[in-house]
Each structure stands twice: as structure tokens, then as C-alpha cells.
Scaffold this active site. Structure first.
Site, short mmCIF file in Angstrom:
data_model
loop_
_atom_site.label_atom_id
_atom_site.label_comp_id
_atom_site.label_asym_id
_atom_site.label_seq_id
_atom_site.Cartn_x
_atom_site.Cartn_y
_atom_site.Cartn_z
N LYS A 1 43.46 49.57 36.21
CA LYS A 1 43.21 48.77 37.42
C LYS A 1 43.71 49.54 38.65
O LYS A 1 44.10 50.69 38.53
CB LYS A 1 43.90 47.40 37.29
CG LYS A 1 43.54 46.65 36.00
CD LYS A 1 42.10 46.11 36.02
CE LYS A 1 41.59 45.67 34.66
NZ LYS A 1 42.20 44.51 34.07
C1 LIG Z 1 42.10 43.49 33.01
C2 LIG Z 1 41.55 42.11 33.16
C3 LIG Z 1 42.23 40.97 32.71
C4 LIG Z 1 43.46 41.04 31.84
O1 LIG Z 1 44.48 41.79 32.35
P1 LIG Z 1 45.59 42.43 31.36
O2 LIG Z 1 46.62 42.90 32.31
O3 LIG Z 1 44.90 43.54 30.64
O4 LIG Z 1 46.05 41.36 30.45
C5 LIG Z 1 41.70 39.73 33.00
N1 LIG Z 1 40.54 39.60 33.67
C6 LIG Z 1 39.83 40.67 34.09
C7 LIG Z 1 38.57 40.45 34.85
C8 LIG Z 1 40.30 41.96 33.84
O5 LIG Z 1 39.58 43.02 34.23
#
Ligand SMILES: *Cc1c(COP(=O)(O)O)cnc(C)c1O
Length: 384
Positions: A185
Site C-alpha cells: 500500500k
Molecule cells: C489491503 C486491503 C485490505 C486489508 O488490509 P490488510 O492490512 O492487508 O489487512 C482491505 N481492503 C482493501 C481494499 C485492501 O486493498
């Protein structure tokens, strides 16, 4: 095939200042539930212009707690777009709620407010707006819809720290907004997440629920000179460590610049691919500013699924880490087992058939981006 290095679709950027921040925290008395957590929350809330920010273990925990704090439970229905990461829908299932998958708009690839409206019943409790690829949803329509039916509006902004809708930062718009700090991210804490909200009451509830449902934490008890504590609700251990938050604080300093860099990369892709007839890029409607977590393109036309498969294979053999985000959630085996069937969200399925995420991260070099563009054009046979 080129012998040049593999270009990933996204990756973290860690510099010496990040490493120093983590090491300093390791030498400090607080490894968890300490001052780095509070400082990260304060700085993140400033960044997204939210009144409150509550840091948690990961983005999925953020969604779970946001829905729990919003009072979602068995028998409730939660509206979620079909094109998202599975965690968005899974969080509602954790609470015993039912997921209603809404279709997306074909140009923005985002939750279609008209589809959401058609799904509202007297059991509907919340709408989850997913800012897919970093593009803010139509928050004006979704806010109006939520207000009309008394629903809670939750933003899953895992892709969208730094995005704006109508001059407001994503994170300050929905009743509760969640973020993820997974390494792929925008900014990372290793694993981590955040919930932002304007409501002090919801923020207090989130803080309690992330620590077992206990009303006070260790530092508060120390400060008050007491050993007594009370568990008042069934919570979880969804805490995030100070070690992680020290990294998050250091990363956050670079986030503004990173988003600008992502926006430049997106603009170059759009310019370089505008003349390709069988390709469309994600529309950025007037008044919205994407944070461009991903750069999804859509191959259109009757053979889109076959062309996408071919483009994926040929770009991978050119050393380019293209990927696909996402297959409609309900097409996963687990959801099929719950009774969801293909055909539920026709636009999502049609868009998915042609989706391909191109490399997008702030360290992507100009020359590497040229390789991506050339490879995609070759795969689609544009230049012959
Ligand atoms: C990455 C993601 C999540 C979950 O995040 P984590 O930190 O991996 O648990 C939830 N929703 C979306 C749209 C994501 O891209």
C-alpha cells in the site's frame, strides 16, 4: 525478451531514516501501547483531516472494528462493491452480517450508487465505499443515500490515503474510514491499519475494542496510580506495536511527495495509452483526486478475457509485474459455497475480464515505465 530487471507492480520504499526510527523505538522503554502509537495516530489524523484516528494491527482488523463499533451484527445487511479485496466483505461475515454485493460503474470501476440503492432493504445497516485503486467513490451520492435510509457510511480507503473528494480528504468524509499499511500500500508499518472518524464516541469504542474490550490501558492505569481494570465488552487484541508505528511516522513524512509522484506516473500512462482503441483507463471524475495506489487498465471488447490473459503472459515474459485486482469477491469458492452465483454483478464481471494493473509505485523510473508502455502496446498489437 529483455534481460532487464523485473519491474514489480508495487513495492515499499524504506530508507535509512525509516530504519533509524525503528531502531530508536527498539531502544526505548515502549515496544507497544506507547507514545509512538499515539504520535502516529495524531499525525495521520492531521494528514487526512480527521478528528480521530485509531491505529490497529492491520487493515482487516480496521474494517472488522469499524463495523463492530458501528453496531453491525447478525441479521444485518452490509452493501459492498463486488470489485474489492476479499477482506472488505469478510469483515461483515465475521460479525454474522450478510453481504450484498453492489455492481460498479464501468468508467470509474467504483461502487455504483444506483446499484447500492437497489439493494437497500429494512435489514441494511451500512454501505462500504471502496476507493478502488485510490480513486474516491462518489461520496456525495453515497452520503445522501446513507442519510436518506439512516445507514452508516464506511469508507475502505486501503488504497486511498491522500485522495480527495470535492476538496475533502478521504478519511474525513465517511462516518468511519479504514486504511491499511501493508507493504504494497502507500505507506507501510510492516502490518498495520487505521480507523478514522469524526465521532469521539466511536473513537473511544474503537480504542476499547482493539484491546479486549477493556476500558483503560496500562499507561492510563499507571498515570492514575491504580491496578484496577474492567472488561466491559467482548473485544480483540488488535493492537499495533510502537515499533510498527515508528516506521509509519517516518513513512508518513514522505507520503505527500509519494502521492504527487504516483499522480505523475498515472498521467504519463494515460497520455501514452490514450490512442489505444481497445483499452480504457480509470476515469477520474471532476472534483476528485486519486491517490493512485494501482493503475488499472481495462481491455474492452468481446475477446477481452483472452486478450487480457495474453497481455498478462506476454508482459510477464518481458519482466513486467502486471497483476489483476480483483476478481469479483463472490466468484471466490468460499462465497460460491455461501450461495452467491456468477451473473450477480454483470458490470463487475465484464470489467474484471479485461482488468490489468500496471506497475505503480513512487520509485518507478521513467525508463522502466517506458518499458511497461512498450510491452503493453506490443501485447495488444497496437504498433504493427
Ligand atoms: C489491503 C486491503 C485490505 C486489508 O488490509 P490488510 O492490512 O492487508 O489487512 C482491505 N481492503 C482493501 C481494499 C485492501 O486493498
Amino acid at each position: 525478451m529483455s534481460s532487464a530487471a523485473f519491474i514489480p507492480y508495487g513495492r515499499q520504499i524504506i530508507d535509512e531514516s525509516d530504519i533509524d526510527a525503528v531502531v530508536a523505538t527498539l531502544r526505548s522503554p515502549w515496544l507497544t501501547t506507547g507514545p509512538q502509537v499515539e504520535a502516529f495516530e495524531a499525525e495521520f489524523s492531521t494528514y487526512v483531516a480527521a478528528r480521530n484516528a485509531v491505529a490497529v494491527a492491520n487493515g482487516t482488523a480496521a474494517l472488522h472494528l469499524a463495523m463492530l463499533a458501528a453496531g453491525i451484527g447478525p441479521g444485518d445487511e452490509v452493501i459492498v462493491p463486488a470489485i474489492t479485496f476479499v477482506a472488505t466483505a469478510n469483515a461483515a461475515l465475521y460479525l454474522g452480517a450478510d453481504v450484498k454485493f453492489a455492481d460498479i460503474e464501468p468508467d470509474t470501476f467504483l461502487l455504483d450508487p444506483r446499484s447500492a440503492r437497489s439493494l437497500i432493504s429494512d435489514r441494511t445497516k451500512a454501505i462500504v465505499a471502496v476507493d478502488y485503486a485510490g480513486m474516491p467513490c462518489d461520496y456525495a451520492s453515497l452520503r445522501a443515500l446513507s442519510d436518506e435510509f439512516g445507514l452508516i457510511l464506511i469508507g475502505d480507503a486501503s488504497h486511498a490515503p491522500g485522495a480527495e473528494f470535492g476538496g475533502s480528504m478521504v478519511g474525513s468524509i465517511a462516518d468511519l474510514t479504514t486504511f491499511s499499511f501493508h507493504p504494497v500500500k502507500h505507506l507501510t508499518t510492516g502490518e498495520g491499519g487505521m480507523v478514522t472518524t469524526a465521532s469521539d464516541e466511536l473513537a473511544a469504542k474503537l480504542r476499547m475494542l482493539r484491546a479486549h474490550g477493556v476500558a483503560t490501558d496500562f499507561r492510563k492505569r499507571e498515570a492514575a496510580g491504580t491496578w484496577e481494570w474492567d472488561q466491559v465488552e467482548l473485544g480483540y487484541n488488535y493492537r499495533i506495536a510502537d515499533i510498527n508505528c515508528a516506521l509509519g511516522r517516518s513513512q508518513l513524512k514522505k507520503q505527500h511527495e509519494w502521492v504527487e509522484s504516483r499522480r505523475q506516473i498515472a498521467q504519463r500512462y494515460r497520455d501514452a495509452l490514450a490512442d489505444v482503441p481497445q483499452l480504457s483507463t480509470q476515469e477520474e471524475p471532476a472534483g476528485r483526486r486519486s491517490a493512485w495506489h494501482l493503475f488499472p487498465v481495462r481491455i474492452t471488447g468481446p475477446d477481452s478475457a483472452a486478450k487480457r490473459r495474453n497481455a498478462f503472459t506476454s508482459m510477464r515474459s518481458d519482466g513486467i509485474g502486471v497483476n489483476v485486482h480483483y476478481r469479483p469477491v463472490y466468484l471466490n469458492s468460499y462465497y460460491a459455497g455461501l450461495g452467491y452465483e456468477a451473473g450477480l454483478c454483470p458490470v463487475s464481471e465484464e470489467v474484471y475480464d479485461g482488468l490489468l494493473s500496471l506497475p505503480m509505485w513512487p520509485g518507478l523510473e521513467w525508463s522502466d515505465q517506458s518499458r511497461v508502455i512498450d510491452s503493453l502496446r506490443r501485447a495488444l498489437d497496437v504498433d504493427n
